[in-house]
Scaffold this active site. Structure first.
Site, PDB file in Angstrom:
ATOM      1  CG  PHE A  69      -2.065  -0.964   1.105  1.00 33.59           C
ATOM      2  CD1 PHE A  69      -3.349  -0.521   0.796  1.00 33.59           C
ATOM      3  CD2 PHE A  69      -1.853  -2.321   1.280  1.00 33.59           C
ATOM      4  CE1 PHE A  69      -4.394  -1.413   0.671  1.00 33.59           C
ATOM      5  CE2 PHE A  69      -2.892  -3.226   1.165  1.00 33.59           C
ATOM      6  CZ  PHE A  69      -4.177  -2.778   0.847  1.00 33.59           C
ATOM      7  CB  ILE A 115      -2.330   5.244   0.675  1.00 40.46           C
ATOM      8  CG1 ILE A 115      -2.908   4.054  -0.119  1.00 40.46           C
ATOM      9  CG2 ILE A 115      -3.393   6.299   0.911  1.00 40.46           C
ATOM     10  CD1 ILE A 115      -4.053   3.349   0.568  1.00 40.46           C
ATOM     11  CG  ASP A 146       6.880   1.892   6.493  1.00 35.41           C
ATOM     12  OD1 ASP A 146       6.480   0.725   6.258  1.00 35.41           O
ATOM     13  OD2 ASP A 146       6.662   2.459   7.592  1.00 35.41           O
ATOM     14  CD  GLU A 174       1.174  -5.398  14.679  1.00 29.96           C
ATOM     15  OE1 GLU A 174       2.058  -5.370  13.796  1.00 29.96           O
ATOM     16  OE2 GLU A 174       1.269  -4.772  15.767  1.00 29.96           O
TER      17      GLU A 174
END
Length: 326
Positions: A93, A95, A185, A275
């Site tokens: 992702f 975004i 990331d 999570e």
């Protein structure tokens, strides 16, 4: 599989087909001279092959392997998955400001992720025009999946399960055999290959490796669908790296999304969002393989302990307030 691409209607039978194919591949390796030598080294634990670890947990209480450097034979596994003609999908992702991490993620993935195998990168983004053009190896492609932008990183986190579930039904079941779901990331620093693949796998969270179960940040409110009592739990799994067969990932993400919908209707949001729900699901549906923290690490915060023979997928330094506040 076994060198032949399955018809779309046969995708849901991948687990039973994999079992049969594994037996055929094993027989092939045994009957071939090179294969016999490699298989003997890896399956029988030959010291010459260097396969085995005595300094770490390598098997869970339910007999699922824990994957560390030194516990698998790459040559044997690559041969098996090539004969199966397996295709791996990687979801990520990118975004809002998280788009800044995507180029390095893809560049390092091309160097280290599933090298020699067919890979489809599924990039979920609200900025398709900004997806970088990264040179790809043969048999690998990027598919851009446009999704709405989110107001906060928490919303991205809460909707990931829903989007992976929806696209699994719409596309992934027909297009790939396995799904690997990762955070953007991060960057690859070493080999991440087919040794991670199994029907359902989770990754040990680096922040809780070696911690007592009581220290795990499970959701502790009984009203939440993600609730785990203090006397329960196996490991603490990271939301940034999980996967399995597409059928299993569909079941996992659908269940987590439905649980979040129930929580939302009751005015609740689990402490660590998706999570927390992933940990509840993997407590009830044990992983068939567990990845060691070699596969998800933060060297800046945690250093490089001697137990980690390799750091394979590591956090990229960033300012959380700047990125998450966008």
């Amino acid at each position: 599989m076994a060198g032949m691409r399955r018809a779309p209607a046969g995708k849901t039978k991948c687990c039973s087909l994999h079992t049969v194919t594994f037996l055929l591949v094993t027989l092939f390796l045994v009957l071939s001279g090179t294969g016999f030598r490699i298989l003997g080294n890896s399956m029988l634990g030959s010291r010459q092959a260097g396969v085995g670890r005595s300094d770490v947990l390598v098997l869970t209480p339910w007999l699922a392997p824990v994957v560390w450097e030194g516990t698998f034979n790459t040559d044997v596994l690559n041969e098996q998955f090539r004969l199966w003609n397996a295709t791996i999908g990687l979801t990520v992702f990118a975004i809002r400001k998280y788009m800044v991490f995507l180029e390095l993620f893809l560049q390092t993935a091309e160097k280290y992720f599933m090298v020699g195998h067919r890979v489809t990168y599924y990039v979920f983004t609200d900025r398709p025009a900004d997806v970088p053009h990264v040179p790809l190896r043969e048999g690998r492609r990027v598919e851009v999946l446009k999704v709405p932008g989110a107001l906060s990183w928490q919303e991205v986190s809460m909707h990931r399960m829903e989007m992976i579930s929806n696209f699994s039904q719409q596309r992934f079941l027909r297009e790939v055999d396995y799904l690997v779901c990762m955070d953007v990331d991060m960057k690859f620093c070493d080999h991440v290959g087919v040794e991670i693949l199994s029907p359902r796998f989770g990754t040990l969270h680096p922040g809780f490796y070696g911690a007592a179960r009581e220290a795990f940040t499970y959701e502790r409110r009984p009203q939440s669908q993600a609730y785990i009592p203090r006397d329960e739990g196996d490991f603490y799994y990271a939301g940034g790296f999980f996967g399995g067969s597409v059928v299993e990932v569909l079941q996992l993400t659908t269940a987590c999304h439905q649980a979040m919908v129930v929580d939302q209707a009751n005015g609740l949001e689990a402490v660590w969002h998706d999570e927390s729900h992933l940990n509840r699901y993997l407590l009830d549906h044990k992983p068939t393989k567990v990845l060691s923290p070699e596969y998800l690490w933060d060297r800046q915060k945690l250093g490089w302990p001697p137990v980690m023979k390799k750091l394979r997928f590591v956090a990229v330094p960033k300012g959380h307030l700047d990125i998450r506040g966008s």
